[in-house]
Design an enzyme around this catalytic site. Sequence first.
Site, mmCIF file in Angstrom:
data_model
loop_
_atom_site.group_PDB
_atom_site.id
_atom_site.type_symbol
_atom_site.label_atom_id
_atom_site.label_comp_id
_atom_site.label_asym_id
_atom_site.label_seq_id
_atom_site.Cartn_x
_atom_site.Cartn_y
_atom_site.Cartn_z
ATOM 1 N N ASN A 41 0.915 -0.949 0.004
ATOM 2 C CA ASN A 41 0.171 -0.037 -0.100
ATOM 3 C C ASN A 41 1.002 1.324 -0.018
ATOM 4 O O ASN A 41 1.548 1.626 1.174
ATOM 5 C CB ASN A 41 -0.995 -0.060 1.282
ATOM 6 C CG ASN A 41 -1.799 1.398 1.280
ATOM 7 O OD1 ASN A 41 -1.725 2.133 0.448
ATOM 8 N ND2 ASN A 41 -2.368 1.344 2.539
ATOM 9 N N TRP A 42 1.086 1.892 -0.995
ATOM 10 C CA TRP A 42 1.874 3.144 -1.390
ATOM 11 C C TRP A 42 1.450 4.305 -0.645
ATOM 12 O O TRP A 42 2.127 5.204 -0.367
ATOM 13 C CB TRP A 42 2.069 3.403 -2.884
ATOM 14 C CG TRP A 42 2.991 2.449 -3.566
ATOM 15 C CD1 TRP A 42 3.322 1.240 -3.075
ATOM 16 C CD2 TRP A 42 3.177 2.438 -4.906
ATOM 17 N NE1 TRP A 42 4.120 0.448 -4.137
ATOM 18 C CE2 TRP A 42 4.204 1.333 -5.328
ATOM 19 C CE3 TRP A 42 3.299 3.314 -5.866
ATOM 20 C CZ2 TRP A 42 4.765 0.880 -6.465
ATOM 21 C CZ3 TRP A 42 3.740 3.238 -7.218
ATOM 22 C CH2 TRP A 42 4.566 1.969 -7.497
ATOM 23 N N LYS A 43 0.157 4.043 -0.328
ATOM 24 C CA LYS A 43 -0.582 5.402 0.304
ATOM 25 C C LYS A 43 -0.493 6.715 -0.589
ATOM 26 O O LYS A 43 -0.329 6.474 -1.743
ATOM 27 C CB LYS A 43 0.087 5.560 1.776
ATOM 28 C CG LYS A 43 -0.240 4.295 2.569
ATOM 29 C CD LYS A 43 -0.153 4.551 3.989
ATOM 30 C CE LYS A 43 -0.252 3.465 4.702
ATOM 31 N NZ LYS A 43 -0.249 3.594 6.506
ATOM 32 N N GLU B 123 -5.707 -4.745 10.583
ATOM 33 C CA GLU B 123 -4.799 -3.829 10.879
ATOM 34 C C GLU B 123 -4.968 -3.226 12.154
ATOM 35 O O GLU B 123 -5.574 -2.314 12.129
ATOM 36 C CB GLU B 123 -4.910 -2.806 9.620
ATOM 37 C CG GLU B 123 -4.406 -3.401 8.301
ATOM 38 C CD GLU B 123 -3.870 -2.202 7.243
ATOM 39 O OE1 GLU B 123 -2.727 -2.246 6.846
ATOM 40 O OE2 GLU B 123 -4.677 -1.010 7.226
ATOM 41 N N GLY C 297 2.339 2.404 10.780
ATOM 42 C CA GLY C 297 2.986 3.513 10.628
ATOM 43 C C GLY C 297 3.613 3.813 11.926
ATOM 44 O O GLY C 297 4.417 4.975 12.032
ATOM 45 N N HIS D 127 -9.852 1.199 4.725
ATOM 46 C CA HIS D 127 -8.602 1.509 5.574
ATOM 47 C C HIS D 127 -8.830 2.468 6.920
ATOM 48 O O HIS D 127 -9.724 3.298 6.617
ATOM 49 C CB HIS D 127 -7.566 2.234 4.297
ATOM 50 C CG HIS D 127 -6.148 1.710 5.350
ATOM 51 N ND1 HIS D 127 -5.595 2.821 5.934
ATOM 52 C CD2 HIS D 127 -5.105 1.091 5.122
ATOM 53 C CE1 HIS D 127 -4.388 2.554 6.500
ATOM 54 N NE2 HIS D 127 -4.102 1.445 5.730
ATOM 55 N N SER E 228 2.485 -2.605 10.528
ATOM 56 C CA SER E 228 3.664 -2.570 10.539
ATOM 57 C C SER E 228 4.765 -3.778 10.016
ATOM 58 O O SER E 228 5.505 -4.054 10.858
ATOM 59 C CB SER E 228 4.249 -1.874 11.662
ATOM 60 O OG SER E 228 3.920 -0.478 11.744
ATOM 61 N N GLY F 202 3.115 -1.291 4.142
ATOM 62 C CA GLY F 202 2.739 0.091 4.082
ATOM 63 C C GLY F 202 4.051 0.751 3.707
ATOM 64 O O GLY F 202 4.772 0.585 2.716
ATOM 65 N N GLY F 203 5.024 1.161 4.750
ATOM 66 C CA GLY F 203 6.338 1.865 4.497
ATOM 67 C C GLY F 203 7.089 0.845 3.737
ATOM 68 O O GLY F 203 7.862 1.327 2.629
ATOM 69 N N GLU G 235 -7.184 4.877 7.698
ATOM 70 C CA GLU G 235 -7.094 6.115 7.368
ATOM 71 C C GLU G 235 -8.292 6.666 6.784
ATOM 72 O O GLU G 235 -8.827 8.047 6.992
ATOM 73 C CB GLU G 235 -5.965 6.287 6.693
ATOM 74 C CG GLU G 235 -4.601 6.004 7.364
ATOM 75 C CD GLU G 235 -3.183 5.590 6.613
ATOM 76 O OE1 GLU G 235 -2.348 5.375 7.114
ATOM 77 O OE2 GLU G 235 -3.426 5.766 5.411
#
Length: 255
Positions: free
Chosen positions: A16-18, A172, A178, A101, A217, A238-239, A103
């Site tokens: 997930n590049w966000k 999640e 994050g 998600h 994470s 994610g990251g 967010e």
Amino acid sequence: MVNTTEMKKKKLIAGNWKMNGSLVANEALLQALLQGIGAPACDVAVCVPAPYLAQVQSLVDGTSIAVGAQDVSAQPQGAFTGEQSAAMLKDFGVRYVIVGHSERRQYHGETDELVAAKTAAALANGLTPIVCIGETLAQREAGQTEEVVKRQLAAVIHVNGHCISEIVVAYEPVWAIGTGKTAAPDQAQAVHALLRAQLHHAANEHAAGIRILYGGSMNASNAAELLAQPDIDGGLIGGASLKAPDFLQIIAAAR
């Protein structure tokens, strides 16, 4: 003949590049991934910002990397400025779409009911929704994890029960997204087992084939231990998905 049950149960590693990326950075990242990915034992996808869907699809077409989107409208078409429909995503070769998600729930006020409707829109257009659920730190500390995740999944099952076996679930824990904090493998497995039991009640014999990803994470250093748990069928990354060496290491751990 290929065993379709085994194919379906392959682990899934979805990046997930966000809201990250650029034309130049995307191309460099995907080239590095394609050079190092070989023949992965798992399914792989990258869920990218909408403006880059065409670019990414052209770069990964015919490869082992599938394209995913990060959101979808519950509406089929019409006066919904800024939205993209499931049919539009399908037009661009999108296979997966992240739905609900944390967010989106936190910053855009998405309710359980809206998440269920978006899931239905994706399924109706042949997309595989990655349905995100998870509790906040306050909810976990209050002992409400089970109540929260079961409520969120129940809303999706209620609307999509007839085809619930076609979704992917992503657990999640919001407190681990994050933040660098990760649920311990046994903590994550306990929630995944709970969700599996809930899915079994809804989908009977098909529940074992529904992939439940962990998405708090997960990174190159903890992926192998998390992915070794019996009910963790992959990761929503994610990251670490923005760093080719890390993402490749996670993919290699998904066997």
